[in-house]
Write a protein that holds these residues in place. Structure first.
Motif, PDB file in Angstrom:
ATOM      1  N   UNK A 130       0.173  10.661  -7.334  1.00 52.45           N
ATOM      2  CA  UNK A 130      -0.312  11.282  -5.870  1.00 52.45           C
ATOM      3  C   UNK A 130      -1.647   9.811  -6.163  1.00 52.45           C
ATOM      4  N   UNK A 131      -1.558   8.838  -5.068  1.00 53.75           N
ATOM      5  CA  UNK A 131      -2.828   8.768  -4.948  1.00 53.75           C
ATOM      6  C   UNK A 131      -3.437   8.833  -3.078  1.00 53.75           C
ATOM      7  N   UNK A 132      -4.550   8.729  -3.121  1.00 54.99           N
ATOM      8  CA  UNK A 132      -4.616   8.996  -1.485  1.00 54.99           C
ATOM      9  C   UNK A 132      -6.206   8.330  -1.462  1.00 54.99           C
ATOM     10  N   UNK A 133      -6.976   7.388  -0.681  1.00 54.31           N
ATOM     11  CA  UNK A 133      -7.763   7.726  -0.283  1.00 54.31           C
ATOM     12  C   UNK A 133      -8.442   8.232   1.405  1.00 54.31           C
ATOM     13  N   UNK A 134      -9.670   8.910   0.836  1.00 53.91           N
ATOM     14  CA  UNK A 134     -10.513   9.780   2.066  1.00 53.91           C
ATOM     15  C   UNK A 134     -11.874   8.458   2.165  1.00 53.91           C
ATOM     16  N   UNK A 135     -12.081   8.703   3.591  1.00 56.65           N
ATOM     17  CA  UNK A 135     -13.197   7.878   4.083  1.00 56.65           C
ATOM     18  C   UNK A 135     -14.210   9.086   4.684  1.00 56.65           C
ATOM     19  N   UNK A 136     -15.599   9.387   4.100  1.00 55.83           N
ATOM     20  CA  UNK A 136     -16.512  11.117   4.415  1.00 55.83           C
ATOM     21  C   UNK A 136     -17.625  10.454   4.495  1.00 55.83           C
ATOM     22  N   UNK A 137     -18.124  11.036   5.358  1.00 51.27           N
ATOM     23  CA  UNK A 137     -19.343  10.967   6.255  1.00 51.27           C
ATOM     24  C   UNK A 137     -20.556  11.266   5.628  1.00 51.27           C
ATOM     25  N   UNK A 166     -12.231  -1.152   4.817  1.00 47.08           N
ATOM     26  CA  UNK A 166     -12.690  -1.299   4.058  1.00 47.08           C
ATOM     27  C   UNK A 166     -10.826  -1.190   3.044  1.00 47.08           C
ATOM     28  N   UNK A 167     -10.938  -2.374   2.612  1.00 47.14           N
ATOM     29  CA  UNK A 167     -10.169  -3.164   1.970  1.00 47.14           C
ATOM     30  C   UNK A 167      -9.597  -2.902  -0.010  1.00 47.14           C
ATOM     31  N   UNK A 168      -8.701  -3.255  -0.546  1.00 49.79           N
ATOM     32  CA  UNK A 168      -7.882  -2.190  -1.595  1.00 49.79           C
ATOM     33  C   UNK A 168      -6.684  -3.219  -1.790  1.00 49.79           C
ATOM     34  N   UNK A 169      -6.449  -3.349  -3.544  1.00 46.09           N
ATOM     35  CA  UNK A 169      -5.337  -3.984  -3.941  1.00 46.09           C
ATOM     36  C   UNK A 169      -4.522  -2.848  -4.217  1.00 46.09           C
ATOM     37  N   UNK A 170      -3.344  -3.029  -3.401  1.00 46.94           N
ATOM     38  CA  UNK A 170      -2.477  -1.554  -4.276  1.00 46.94           C
ATOM     39  C   UNK A 170      -1.438  -2.399  -5.134  1.00 46.94           C
ATOM     40  N   UNK A 171      -1.147  -1.623  -6.484  1.00 48.22           N
ATOM     41  CA  UNK A 171      -0.122  -2.181  -7.657  1.00 48.22           C
ATOM     42  C   UNK A 171       1.141  -2.255  -6.853  1.00 48.22           C
ATOM     43  N   UNK A 172       2.130  -2.652  -7.232  1.00 54.40           N
ATOM     44  CA  UNK A 172       3.071  -2.854  -7.285  1.00 54.40           C
ATOM     45  C   UNK A 172       3.389  -1.720  -7.874  1.00 54.40           C
ATOM     46  N   UNK A 173       4.705  -0.637  -7.136  1.00 54.97           N
ATOM     47  CA  UNK A 173       5.036   0.896  -7.221  1.00 54.97           C
ATOM     48  C   UNK A 173       3.904   1.641  -6.174  1.00 54.97           C
ATOM     49  N   UNK A 174       3.805   1.202  -6.009  1.00 52.18           N
ATOM     50  CA  UNK A 174       2.589   2.643  -4.653  1.00 52.18           C
ATOM     51  C   UNK A 174       3.312   1.961  -3.314  1.00 52.18           C
ATOM     52  N   UNK A 199       3.117   7.401  -3.362  1.00 54.06           N
ATOM     53  CA  UNK A 199       3.517   7.436  -4.083  1.00 54.06           C
ATOM     54  C   UNK A 199       3.655   6.541  -5.175  1.00 54.06           C
ATOM     55  N   UNK A 200       3.069   6.711  -6.412  1.00 54.79           N
ATOM     56  CA  UNK A 200       3.790   5.787  -7.555  1.00 54.79           C
ATOM     57  C   UNK A 200       4.718   6.718  -7.573  1.00 54.79           C
ATOM     58  N   UNK A 201       5.379   5.355  -8.590  1.00 56.49           N
ATOM     59  CA  UNK A 201       6.560   5.355  -8.936  1.00 56.49           C
ATOM     60  C   UNK A 201       7.054   4.339  -9.717  1.00 56.49           C
ATOM     61  N   UNK A 202       6.608   4.633 -11.833  1.00 58.75           N
ATOM     62  CA  UNK A 202       7.161   3.107 -12.323  1.00 58.75           C
ATOM     63  C   UNK A 202       8.158   3.996 -13.530  1.00 58.75           C
ATOM     64  N   UNK A 203       8.505   2.837 -14.108  1.00 56.63           N
ATOM     65  CA  UNK A 203       8.938   3.380 -15.112  1.00 56.63           C
ATOM     66  C   UNK A 203       8.234   3.339 -16.469  1.00 56.63           C
ATOM     67  N   UNK A 204       9.090   4.414 -17.075  1.00 56.80           N
ATOM     68  CA  UNK A 204       8.779   4.546 -17.766  1.00 56.80           C
ATOM     69  C   UNK A 204       8.516   3.094 -19.426  1.00 56.80           C
ATOM     70  N   UNK A 205       9.703   2.708 -18.701  1.00 54.35           N
ATOM     71  CA  UNK A 205      10.066   1.841 -20.000  1.00 54.35           C
ATOM     72  C   UNK A 205       8.925   0.237 -20.221  1.00 54.35           C
ATOM     73  N   UNK A 206       8.126   0.488 -18.910  1.00 55.49           N
ATOM     74  CA  UNK A 206       7.246  -0.264 -19.116  1.00 55.49           C
ATOM     75  C   UNK A 206       5.874  -0.204 -19.608  1.00 55.49           C
TER      76      UNK A 206
END
Length: 244
Positions: A119-126, A23-31, A87-94
């Protein structure tokens, strides 16, 4: 893997390719991805890189004691069956005035401007299904809609059908857990998206959780942008070759 501006590619999720489908995905800046790995040696190495990225303005006095802590967390997260956690950390100024998503090219801000956390998680379940992803998604939608506190909706993503479930919960915090020494309430929001694999019999579960509810709209846009990048095939293989 191709990336959007201000974003970084998440690694191939499953450390044991023969055990789970890719599985693939793009993690945004700040992760900041926790150092989940198959072996202790690899976790140690990833933990060292993780703390240097997370505490980019720190030094060895911060990095050295922090690395074993996050290594232990990553071990517990991996043991719980999660394939990816960040962990996602972003400036509130954005998110101050113009409604621009947090996924745009980042601008350096000071912590005093305010911080949005998630907080971001990905699980793969059957799951017991074949290659008919519409059927399994419909079943997930029916199950989640049975809870009156869930806001469950059908999604059509580039990778196929999915089900999004939003829930908001309020928790009471004891006085010893608060800065004021008084009992208070904490409001949190969660977006969980179930994406069935087209090859079956697995479902990817993406979960984004935050207590920064005053910035909920931006957190929601963040998850929406991430979901557009989910792929069950290697994006590099799908890219056209450049002309010689």
């Amino acid at each position: 893997m191709p990336t959007a501006p201000g974003s970084t590619p998440a690694p191939r999720l499953n450390p044991s390719p023969n055990a789970l489908p890719p599985l693939w995905f793009v993690a945004p800046e700040g992760f900041f991805a926790l150092p989940i790995a198959a072996t202790p040696e690899e976790r140690t190495e990833r933990a060292r890189s993780f703390v240097r990225e997370l505490y980019s303005r720190g030094d060895s006095n911060i990095w050295e004691p922090a690395a074993p802590y996050y290594e232990a967390i990553a071990e517990m997260v991996g043991a719980a069956g999660l394939s990816y956690a960040a962990m996602g950390l972003f400036s509130a100024a954005d998110d101050a005035t113009d409604g621009t998503p947090l996924t745009d090219e980042p601008v350096r801000h000071e912590p005093s401007d305010g911080v949005v956390q998630c907080a971001f998680t990905v699980g793969i379940v059957q799951t017991d299904h074949g290659d008919d992803t519409d059927v399994v998604a419909q079943g997930i939608l029916t199950a989640l809609s049975g809870d009156p506190y869930n806001d469950a909706v059908w999604l059509d993503l580039p990778c196929g059908p999915a089900v999004s479930c939003i829930s908001v919960r309020e928790y009471r915090l004891n006085p010893e857990m608060t800065a004021t020494g008084e009992e208070t309430k904490l409001l949190t929001g969660q977006i969980q998206v179930h994406v069935p694999f087209p090859t079956g019999p697995y479902t990817a579960v993406f979960t984004l959780h935050t207590a920064s509810m005053e910035h909920w709209a931006s957190v929601y846009r963040l998850m929406s942008a991430l979901l557009q990048t989910v792929s069950f095939t290697d994006p590099l293989e799908a890219m056209p070759e450049e002309p010689a």
